[in-house]
Design a protein around this motif. Structure first.
Motif, PDB file in Angstrom:
ATOM      1  N   MET A  77      58.356 -55.057  39.779  1.00  0.00           N
ATOM      2  CA  MET A  77      57.775 -55.239  38.455  1.00  0.00           C
ATOM      3  C   MET A  77      57.004 -53.991  38.028  1.00  0.00           C
ATOM      4  O   MET A  77      57.094 -53.549  36.877  1.00  0.00           O
ATOM      5  CB  MET A  77      56.850 -56.455  38.449  1.00  0.00           C
ATOM      6  N   ALA A  78      56.280 -53.382  38.960  1.00  0.00           N
ATOM      7  CA  ALA A  78      55.531 -52.166  38.649  1.00  0.00           C
ATOM      8  C   ALA A  78      56.479 -51.038  38.254  1.00  0.00           C
ATOM      9  O   ALA A  78      56.209 -50.296  37.305  1.00  0.00           O
ATOM     10  CB  ALA A  78      54.665 -51.756  39.842  1.00  0.00           C
ATOM     11  N   GLY A  80      59.446 -51.412  36.929  1.00  0.00           N
ATOM     12  CA  GLY A  80      59.958 -51.769  35.610  1.00  0.00           C
ATOM     13  C   GLY A  80      58.964 -51.459  34.504  1.00  0.00           C
ATOM     14  O   GLY A  80      59.337 -50.950  33.439  1.00  0.00           O
ATOM     15  N   LEU A  81      57.695 -51.746  34.754  1.00  0.00           N
ATOM     16  CA  LEU A  81      56.665 -51.440  33.764  1.00  0.00           C
ATOM     17  C   LEU A  81      56.532 -49.937  33.548  1.00  0.00           C
ATOM     18  O   LEU A  81      56.333 -49.484  32.416  1.00  0.00           O
ATOM     19  CB  LEU A  81      55.326 -52.041  34.187  1.00  0.00           C
ATOM     20  N   ASP A  82      56.663 -49.163  34.621  1.00  0.00           N
ATOM     21  CA  ASP A  82      56.640 -47.700  34.470  1.00  0.00           C
ATOM     22  C   ASP A  82      57.786 -47.220  33.597  1.00  0.00           C
ATOM     23  O   ASP A  82      57.618 -46.345  32.740  1.00  0.00           O
ATOM     24  CB  ASP A  82      56.720 -47.015  35.838  1.00  0.00           C
ATOM     25  N   ILE A  84      59.441 -49.023  31.315  1.00  0.00           N
ATOM     26  CA  ILE A  84      59.185 -49.479  29.942  1.00  0.00           C
ATOM     27  C   ILE A  84      58.211 -48.530  29.250  1.00  0.00           C
ATOM     28  O   ILE A  84      58.424 -48.116  28.106  1.00  0.00           O
ATOM     29  CB  ILE A  84      58.638 -50.923  29.943  1.00  0.00           C
ATOM     30  N   LYS A  85      57.137 -48.173  29.954  1.00  0.00           N
ATOM     31  CA  LYS A  85      56.140 -47.263  29.386  1.00  0.00           C
ATOM     32  C   LYS A  85      56.762 -45.906  29.072  1.00  0.00           C
ATOM     33  O   LYS A  85      56.542 -45.346  27.994  1.00  0.00           O
ATOM     34  CB  LYS A  85      54.975 -47.103  30.367  1.00  0.00           C
ATOM     35  N   ALA A 115      52.088 -52.334  28.837  1.00  0.00           N
ATOM     36  CA  ALA A 115      52.650 -51.980  30.148  1.00  0.00           C
ATOM     37  C   ALA A 115      51.545 -51.493  31.081  1.00  0.00           C
ATOM     38  O   ALA A 115      51.507 -51.861  32.260  1.00  0.00           O
ATOM     39  CB  ALA A 115      53.740 -50.926  29.995  1.00  0.00           C
ATOM     40  N   GLU A 116      50.640 -50.665  30.578  1.00  0.00           N
ATOM     41  CA  GLU A 116      49.518 -50.194  31.395  1.00  0.00           C
ATOM     42  C   GLU A 116      48.626 -51.354  31.818  1.00  0.00           C
ATOM     43  O   GLU A 116      48.216 -51.441  32.975  1.00  0.00           O
ATOM     44  CB  GLU A 116      48.700 -49.152  30.625  1.00  0.00           C
ATOM     45  N   TYR A 117      48.323 -52.248  30.895  1.00  0.00           N
ATOM     46  CA  TYR A 117      47.469 -53.403  31.185  1.00  0.00           C
ATOM     47  C   TYR A 117      48.122 -54.304  32.257  1.00  0.00           C
ATOM     48  O   TYR A 117      47.465 -54.685  33.227  1.00  0.00           O
ATOM     49  CB  TYR A 117      47.206 -54.205  29.913  1.00  0.00           C
ATOM     50  N   LEU A 118      49.385 -54.608  32.089  1.00  0.00           N
ATOM     51  CA  LEU A 118      50.066 -55.484  33.037  1.00  0.00           C
ATOM     52  C   LEU A 118      50.175 -54.849  34.419  1.00  0.00           C
ATOM     53  O   LEU A 118      50.090 -55.549  35.426  1.00  0.00           O
ATOM     54  CB  LEU A 118      51.457 -55.856  32.513  1.00  0.00           C
ATOM     55  N   LYS A 119      50.334 -53.560  34.473  1.00  0.00           N
ATOM     56  CA  LYS A 119      50.430 -52.886  35.770  1.00  0.00           C
ATOM     57  C   LYS A 119      49.096 -52.951  36.522  1.00  0.00           C
ATOM     58  O   LYS A 119      49.069 -53.003  37.741  1.00  0.00           O
ATOM     59  CB  LYS A 119      50.883 -51.450  35.592  1.00  0.00           C
TER      60      LYS A 119
END
Length: 121
Positions: A77-78, A80-82, A84-85, A115-119
């Motif tokens: 997930m991390a 993926g968030l990277d 997306i960001k 994305a930063e917040y969720l990470k």
């Protein structure tokens, strides 16, 4: 991932299900870099007792991860968030360079901040 880092990482996810002693021993050994002898002396037990407790706790952590996979899913997930960001930043920059749409820039900025917040969570 090196074993020291892997145990510390798994301890973050599953440390609460260990006994307090097991948890403490792993923290002392992996995070605070104390030797088995130092831990044994501080805790008033044998070096072998500390080693056995650490090995049992490690086995529990690896077993939980094998069964549940929470740490692995978190890692994916991390990543993926990277991604997306990174893609949202590309959209934001492209849009700025070509003066296309304020709404797109606002949306891209919001995606980046989410994305930063969720990470961090």
């Amino acid at each position: 991932m090196a074993k020291n880092l892997e145990v510390s990482y798994l301890l973050d996810f599953y440390g609460e299900v260990l006994t307090q002693k097991q948890h403490d021993f792993l923290v002392y050994y992996y995070d605070e870099d104390l030797s088995l002898s130092e831990i044994a002396e501080n805790e008033g037990i044998t070096r072998q007792g500390v080693r056995d407790a650490i090995k049992r706790a490690e086995a529990q952590l690896f077993d939980m991860e094998k069964k549940l996979g929470v740490a692995a899913r978190f890692g994916e997930m991390a990543k993926g968030l990277d991604e997306i960001k990174s893609l949202a930043e590309e959209v934001y920059e492209y849009n700025l360079e070509h003066s296309l749409s304020r709404e797109i820039n606002d949306s891209a900025a919001r995606i980046i901040s989410l994305a930063e917040y969720l990470k961090e969570q």
